[in-house]
Design a protein around this motif. Structure first.
Motif, PDB file in Angstrom:
ATOM      1  N   ALA A 286     -14.993  32.011 -58.879  1.00 29.77           N
ATOM      2  CA  ALA A 286     -16.038  32.354 -58.162  1.00 29.77           C
ATOM      3  C   ALA A 286     -16.253  31.660 -56.899  1.00 29.77           C
ATOM      4  CB  ALA A 286     -17.079  32.802 -58.959  1.00 29.77           C
ATOM      5  N   GLN A 287     -16.241  30.255 -57.158  1.00 26.27           N
ATOM      6  CA  GLN A 287     -16.431  29.454 -55.915  1.00 26.27           C
ATOM      7  C   GLN A 287     -15.294  29.528 -55.045  1.00 26.27           C
ATOM      8  OE1 GLN A 287     -18.675  28.634 -54.379  1.00 26.27           O
ATOM      9  NE2 GLN A 287     -19.878  26.969 -55.177  1.00 26.27           N
ATOM     10  N   ARG A 288     -14.083  29.600 -55.731  1.00 26.25           N
ATOM     11  CA  ARG A 288     -12.913  29.625 -54.547  1.00 26.25           C
ATOM     12  C   ARG A 288     -13.078  31.055 -53.799  1.00 26.25           C
ATOM     13  NH1 ARG A 288      -7.534  29.161 -57.783  1.00 26.25           N
ATOM     14  NH2 ARG A 288      -8.625  29.292 -59.636  1.00 26.25           N
ATOM     15  N   ALA A 289     -13.484  32.197 -54.646  1.00 25.08           N
ATOM     16  CA  ALA A 289     -13.501  33.261 -53.813  1.00 25.08           C
ATOM     17  C   ALA A 289     -14.537  33.287 -52.838  1.00 25.08           C
ATOM     18  CB  ALA A 289     -13.965  34.315 -54.675  1.00 25.08           C
ATOM     19  N   ALA A 290     -15.700  32.307 -52.967  1.00 25.73           N
ATOM     20  CA  ALA A 290     -16.603  32.189 -51.973  1.00 25.73           C
ATOM     21  C   ALA A 290     -15.864  31.419 -50.840  1.00 25.73           C
ATOM     22  CB  ALA A 290     -17.743  31.344 -52.488  1.00 25.73           C
ATOM     23  N   LEU A 291     -15.141  30.348 -51.203  1.00 26.12           N
ATOM     24  CA  LEU A 291     -14.365  29.625 -50.200  1.00 26.12           C
ATOM     25  C   LEU A 291     -13.569  30.612 -49.294  1.00 26.12           C
ATOM     26  CD1 LEU A 291     -13.234  26.404 -51.763  1.00 26.12           C
ATOM     27  CD2 LEU A 291     -14.238  26.605 -49.481  1.00 26.12           C
ATOM     28  N   ALA A 292     -12.826  31.417 -49.863  1.00 22.12           N
ATOM     29  CA  ALA A 292     -12.052  32.444 -49.139  1.00 22.12           C
ATOM     30  C   ALA A 292     -12.793  33.212 -48.360  1.00 22.12           C
ATOM     31  CB  ALA A 292     -11.233  33.363 -50.050  1.00 22.12           C
ATOM     32  N   ARG A 293     -13.995  33.629 -48.808  1.00 23.37           N
ATOM     33  CA  ARG A 293     -14.931  34.582 -47.874  1.00 23.37           C
ATOM     34  C   ARG A 293     -15.386  33.881 -46.670  1.00 23.37           C
ATOM     35  NH1 ARG A 293     -20.511  36.365 -50.633  1.00 23.37           N
ATOM     36  NH2 ARG A 293     -20.766  34.041 -50.451  1.00 23.37           N
ATOM     37  N   ALA A 294     -15.741  32.491 -46.664  1.00 23.44           N
ATOM     38  CA  ALA A 294     -16.133  31.744 -45.827  1.00 23.44           C
ATOM     39  C   ALA A 294     -14.973  31.448 -44.712  1.00 23.44           C
ATOM     40  CB  ALA A 294     -16.631  30.329 -46.113  1.00 23.44           C
ATOM     41  N   LEU A 295     -13.710  31.497 -45.145  1.00 23.97           N
ATOM     42  CA  LEU A 295     -12.585  30.802 -44.252  1.00 23.97           C
ATOM     43  C   LEU A 295     -11.984  32.157 -43.868  1.00 23.97           C
ATOM     44  CD1 LEU A 295     -11.064  27.948 -46.601  1.00 23.97           C
ATOM     45  CD2 LEU A 295     -12.046  27.721 -44.136  1.00 23.97           C
ATOM     46  N   VAL A 296     -11.942  33.384 -44.389  1.00 27.85           N
ATOM     47  CA  VAL A 296     -11.364  34.414 -43.659  1.00 27.85           C
ATOM     48  C   VAL A 296     -11.485  34.719 -42.420  1.00 27.85           C
ATOM     49  CG1 VAL A 296     -12.890  36.246 -44.478  1.00 27.85           C
ATOM     50  CG2 VAL A 296     -10.648  36.682 -44.456  1.00 27.85           C
ATOM     51  N   GLY A 297     -12.825  34.250 -41.827  1.00 29.25           N
ATOM     52  CA  GLY A 297     -13.199  34.676 -40.554  1.00 29.25           C
ATOM     53  C   GLY A 297     -12.653  33.425 -39.458  1.00 29.25           C
ATOM     54  N   ARG A 298     -11.922  32.571 -40.255  1.00 23.11           N
ATOM     55  CA  ARG A 298     -11.546  31.484 -39.484  1.00 23.11           C
ATOM     56  C   ARG A 298     -12.641  30.703 -38.405  1.00 23.11           C
ATOM     57  NH1 ARG A 298      -6.459  34.917 -37.616  1.00 23.11           N
ATOM     58  NH2 ARG A 298      -5.322  35.107 -39.785  1.00 23.11           N
ATOM     59  N   PRO A 299     -13.533  30.091 -39.196  1.00 23.50           N
ATOM     60  CA  PRO A 299     -14.607  29.334 -38.619  1.00 23.50           C
ATOM     61  C   PRO A 299     -13.905  28.240 -37.983  1.00 23.50           C
ATOM     62  CG  PRO A 299     -14.869  29.242 -40.997  1.00 23.50           C
ATOM     63  CD  PRO A 299     -13.501  30.094 -40.816  1.00 23.50           C
ATOM     64  N   SER A 300     -14.711  27.692 -36.799  1.00 19.92           N
ATOM     65  CA  SER A 300     -14.400  26.455 -36.563  1.00 19.92           C
ATOM     66  C   SER A 300     -15.121  25.360 -37.143  1.00 19.92           C
ATOM     67  CB  SER A 300     -14.595  26.379 -34.914  1.00 19.92           C
ATOM     68  OG  SER A 300     -15.671  26.456 -34.460  1.00 19.92           O
ATOM     69  N   VAL A 301     -16.001  25.608 -37.811  1.00 22.29           N
ATOM     70  CA  VAL A 301     -17.149  24.761 -38.602  1.00 22.29           C
ATOM     71  C   VAL A 301     -17.124  25.429 -39.906  1.00 22.29           C
ATOM     72  CG1 VAL A 301     -19.241  23.378 -38.684  1.00 22.29           C
ATOM     73  CG2 VAL A 301     -17.999  23.831 -36.514  1.00 22.29           C
ATOM     74  N   LEU A 302     -17.053  24.726 -40.938  1.00 21.01           N
ATOM     75  CA  LEU A 302     -17.342  24.906 -42.291  1.00 21.01           C
ATOM     76  C   LEU A 302     -18.378  24.173 -42.872  1.00 21.01           C
ATOM     77  CD1 LEU A 302     -16.834  27.026 -44.916  1.00 21.01           C
ATOM     78  CD2 LEU A 302     -15.063  25.619 -45.439  1.00 21.01           C
ATOM     79  N   LEU A 303     -19.422  24.779 -43.283  1.00 21.80           N
ATOM     80  CA  LEU A 303     -20.482  23.971 -44.028  1.00 21.80           C
ATOM     81  C   LEU A 303     -20.487  24.096 -45.509  1.00 21.80           C
ATOM     82  CD1 LEU A 303     -23.160  24.964 -41.494  1.00 21.80           C
ATOM     83  CD2 LEU A 303     -21.791  22.835 -41.232  1.00 21.80           C
ATOM     84  N   LEU A 304     -20.458  23.008 -46.263  1.00 18.54           N
ATOM     85  CA  LEU A 304     -20.583  23.392 -47.485  1.00 18.54           C
ATOM     86  C   LEU A 304     -21.530  22.325 -48.252  1.00 18.54           C
ATOM     87  CD1 LEU A 304     -17.302  22.246 -46.919  1.00 18.54           C
ATOM     88  CD2 LEU A 304     -17.052  23.858 -48.695  1.00 18.54           C
TER      89      LEU A 304
END
Lengths: 257, 281
Positions: free
Chosen positions: A133-151
């Motif tokens: 589930a957490q990997r799915a959350a990572l995919a959801r955050a990354l799919v928009g190709r953000p320039s900054v990812l906050l975790l």
């Protein structure tokens, strides 16, 4: 460039969660933020994401002030926070709903493939384990190709083995388009495995005690003596942070090691 | 399972078929039959008792006489008239009750200002037993369809209003925050998060509201009607025909169960995602 200038946050109950934080995070840098509970590290992340507004000070991303959530800033929370009524594929595509259907589909599937969940695209969130589930959350955050990812402590609810896997996995994902990562964690080892620089915070009020740049070669080996040495050093800093009490408004230097 | 699937993302296990598999393995009609055992045994027992002269069938007629009454009503075409009259009232009352309950529930759940303004009044009105309105409704709207439909709508309104308003307030703040991260507009938030999140509670409220609709249609038809299953009840009492009363009660039971089943069946595909408790055995 993510710039944090003299950022303070005082809650309505009077609690000063952050006191004049200053930070510069270079594009593509991985910054770890560690500290005990109550040191304001999660507040810092919420201010960076625009989910909360600072009492004073500013956050700027590439010259633009951050005043609310922004498309180029992705967030992963401690919990996966998947929508239980959407399939994993639709959850991952949640953030790119404005794209044409075909492109949304191809980008979603690409993200799902990267996190190894393509075979679970049609599954419901309840059918996934915590790590998946957490990997799915990572995919959801990354799919928009953000320039900054906050975790925000993204792996703290997982068992040790899954956590190590996901840390390595995060680095693989980061390597695709190298967004800036800001990772809040209470786990020093996690910060050391991932970060270029590690910020140690101290509580009451939340301030930066130390910014460390561990000269460890990548990929990082958790059993390397130098890694161990740095772990001990940062642990010492954390201990110092918890004993430390700042009184009044005296300015403080952010020491560097 | 966690560790294994995560360390070998290249060879994932196919999605778990969910608890539904165990359910599907069992034959549904078998459950059904188990539920029929008790009422059938009671009916047969009473039939036998009356036939043997152990019991007096005058006040509680045996099933055969009730079915014969129903058959007679069916043959004469009266049953259809009564059923359609009652069904029409329930449908209209349910429609207006659901409409008002949904609008006001959504409004008070979503807007704090509306809640402060409206909720105290609505809660006060809720404290009044709905049947108490009957004399006033008759004065205002006459004895015909309008007052009946309004009474049913009032009964349907409250469970829907309460459940929806409460469900919106209870939506997980963390999911709403995900919506904020992805910059959902107000309408997108409603459509993509609030609506699906409140759907399970809403569907349950619809079913509760429909049950109350059936309850209130009886009260409405008691207050004066020339057709409808409630009229059949009163008529059976006036003319001293318990079989007619029981035939009507039987029709109510069948119709109530059918409409509730229909509602449940229609909503089931929308709620498949739910991670709910499924008892075993």
């Amino acid at each position: 460039m993510l710039l944090v200038d003299s950022l303070s946050k005082r809650y309505p109950n009077g609690h000063l969660a952050l006191d004049r934080i200053g930070l510069e995070v270079a594009p593509g840098e991985i910054l770890g933020v560690v500290g005990g509970s109550g040191c304001g590290k999660s507040t810092l992340l919420r201010l960076l994401s625009g989910l909360e507004v600072p009492t004073s000070g500013t956050v700027t991303l590439n010259g633009q002030p951050v005043r609310g959530p922004r498309g180029e800033i992705g967030v992963v929370f401690q919990e996966p926070r998947l929508m239980p009524w959407l399939s994993i594929r639709d959850n991952v595509g949640f953030g790119i709903r404005h794209l044409p259907k075909a492109e949304r589909r191809s980008r979603t599937d690409e993200a799902l493939t990267r996190v190894g969940l393509i075979d679970f695209a049609g599954a419901w969130p309840r059918e996934l384990s915590g790590g998946m589930a957490q990997r799915a959350a990572l995919a959801r955050a990354l799919v928009g190709r953000p320039s900054v990812l906050l975790l925000d402590e993204p792996f703290s609810a997982l068992d040790a083995l899954t956590r190590c896997d996901l840390q390595d996995h995060l680095l693989d994902l980061w390597a695709y388009d190298r967004p800036t990562l800001v990772l809040v964690t209470h786990d020093i080892e996690e910060a050391l495995v991932l970060s270029d620089r590690v910020v140690v915070m101290q509580p009451r009020p939340g301030r930066i005690l130390t910014v460390a740049t561990p000269p460890l070669p990548r990929p990082r080996d958790r059993s390397d003596p130098l890694f161990e040495e740095w772990k001990r050093r940062l642990l010492g800093e954390l201990g110092r942070a918890s004993r430390h009490r700042t009184d009044g408004d005296e300015a403080f230097p952010a020491a560097a090691i | 399972m966690t560790a294994v699937t995560v360390s070998e993302p290249a060879a994932p296990v196919p999605p778990v078929a969910s608890a539904g598999a165990a359910e599907r393995g069992r034959l549904p009609w078998k459950d059904w039959l188990i539920g029929l055992v008790l009422p059938l045994a009671l009916a047969l027992g009473w039939e036998l008792a009356v036939a043997r002269g152990w019991g007096n069938g005058r006040l509680l007629p045996p099933p055969s006489r009730i079915l014969a009454t129903l058959w007679g009503l069916w043959r004469s075409g009266d049953l259809i008239v009564h059923v359609l009259a009652t069904l029409g009232r329930v449908a209209a009352g349910f429609f207006f009750g659901v409409l008002a309950g949904t609008l006001l529930g959504a409004l008070t759940g979503y807007l704090t200002g509306a809640r402060r303004l409206l909720d105290p009044t609505l809660q006060a009105l809720r404290a009044i037993p709905s049947i108490a309105w009957v004399p006033l409704f008759i004065l205002w709207f006459g004895i015909f369809e309008t007052s009946k439909v309004i009474l049913i709508a009032v009964g349907v309104f409250f469970p829907i209003y309460l459940a929806l308003s409460g469900a919106i307030l209870g939506v997980d703040r963390k999911l709403v925050e995900v919506g904020r991260v992805f910059r959902l507009s107000g309408w997108e938030l409603v459509w993509r998060i609030l609506l699906p999140a409140t759907l399970p509670a809403y569907v349950l409220a619809l079913r509760a509201g429909l049950g109350l609709g059936w309850m209130f249609v009886v009260a409405a038809e008691f207050m004066g009607a020339s057709e409808g299953l409630g009229f059949l009840l009163v008529d059976g009492q006036m003319t001293g025909q318990p079989q007619s009363i029981l035939a009507s009660i039987l029709a109510f039971a069948v119709l109530g169960k059918l409409t509730d089943g229909l509602l449940a069946a229609l909503s089931r595909p929308l709620l498949r995602w739910q991670d709910s408790f499924k008892p075993e055995g």
